[in-house]
Design an enzyme around this catalytic site. Sequence first.
Site: not given
Ligand code: UDX
Length: 435
Positions: A156-157, A253-254, A264, A332
């Site tokens: 879960l995000r 995620f790019l 996480c 966090r």
């Molecule tokens: C993540 C995983 O996506 C999820 O599957 C897991 O269960 C918990 O950890 P979350 O921590 O809520 O979820 O955030 P996510 O949306 O994955 O982003 C993680 C970090 O990466 C954030 O700091 C976000 O800003 C960064 N990010 C994400 C980027 O810098 N670029 C992106 O393209 C995507």
Amino acid sequence: MKIAIIGSGYVGLVSGICFAKLGHEIVCVDKDEKKISSLKSGVIPIFEPGLAELLAEVVQARKISFTTDLRQALQNSAAVFIAVGTPQGEDGSADLSYVLAAAEEIAEICAEQKIPQILIVTKSTVPVGTGAKIKRLVRETAPAVDFLVASNPEFLREGAAIDDFMHPDRIVIGVADEKSRQIFAEIYQKFPTEKLIITDIASAELIKYAANSFLATKIAFINEMADLCEEIGADVKQLARGIGLDSRIGEKFLNPGPGFGGSCFPKDILAILKVAKDSGVKLSLIDQVIASNKNRQLRMVQKISAALGRDVRGKKIALLGLAFKANTDDIRYSPAIAIAKELLKKGAIIRATDPEAIENSRRELSGVEFFSDAYEAAKGSDVVVIATEWQQYRELDLARLGGLVAAKKIVDLRNVLDAKKVDAAGFEYGFIGGK
Ligand code: UDX
């Protein structure tokens, strides 16, 4: 099916409410009386879009209840999910004390209440081998009870948790016996069976860490490509598009930014390193991802300093965004918080705002003035920094902003603005991964 869920945090609460929406009878348990009483009155202690409305719906349907009494929760429950915190330990490993304490309490109650069988599921992110530890612990504590133990990691995000739960790419289930598999088949009966990945417990536990580690690696990669683009005059947005359309890479995620944060990724990549180290395996890529992400925040501070002519002492910085990402109040491991602390150390004056995360930030950031919105924060500022990709900041009224700031400078760490519009509004514009 009646299901107990221990831990009413981001994971336990979303899982419980969504399970209830799917028709199960859910009892959410937490030791925090304040949290339980606010949940009983329909108040959600975290910010998660849509969760309060969904809670009201399942309370109305009498499908969910909240209690501090695990005894009552375990009565007639076919399964109990452990969704308590696994904070990062001193050595980077996941601190399992809350998970094991919950398991022991389950066993003690099952022995006392003569519960013949129950499925114990770890929903929290736990290191490989935790299922085996739980199995040993509960069987020692209550030998007469038939404990089934399984792993069902969450993906879960924050900010998209309900959608991720209801429309998963896959549901990973680690089991050691047929009976557990049958119970899970009932728990997830509303989902297409092809979504269920049934595997062993250790593989299920590792899948979670491997997924988060890979996603963190992908983000670190695009962030470093952004650095390269800045130096050679390429455009990282075009680069991301050009590689992301390759189905083996994928477009998600790019998005380059100030580095990954949250509860996480930073914790999970350290935990998988620890598991590997204890097993004598070197994960050199993960080592580099950690170093790359740490350097990134310092590089962002340099970018902001450069926009101010190198010396930030006494300069007013409007910091838009404190949460680790948009659509959450969670700070966090937030890059915005780390960057603010570095700038404060250099003598800058920080005027911060965030739609949801100000309350959580007050405890973290002393010496910072907080404002209700971007325009208040921007008044008299020498630079406006966008650190979190809130929709409000994508839609900034640049003409209005221009009339409020002392210097028309924007450093956009999330590339949420349109460079042409920023230039047209007369701002100097710094952003990620382009000239
Ligand atoms: C993540 C995983 O996506 C999820 O599957 C897991 O269960 C918990 O950890 P979350 O921590 O809520 O979820 O955030 P996510 O949306 O994955 O982003 C993680 C970090 O990466 C954030 O700091 C976000 O800003 C960064 N990010 C994400 C980027 O810098 N670029 C992106 O393209 C995507």
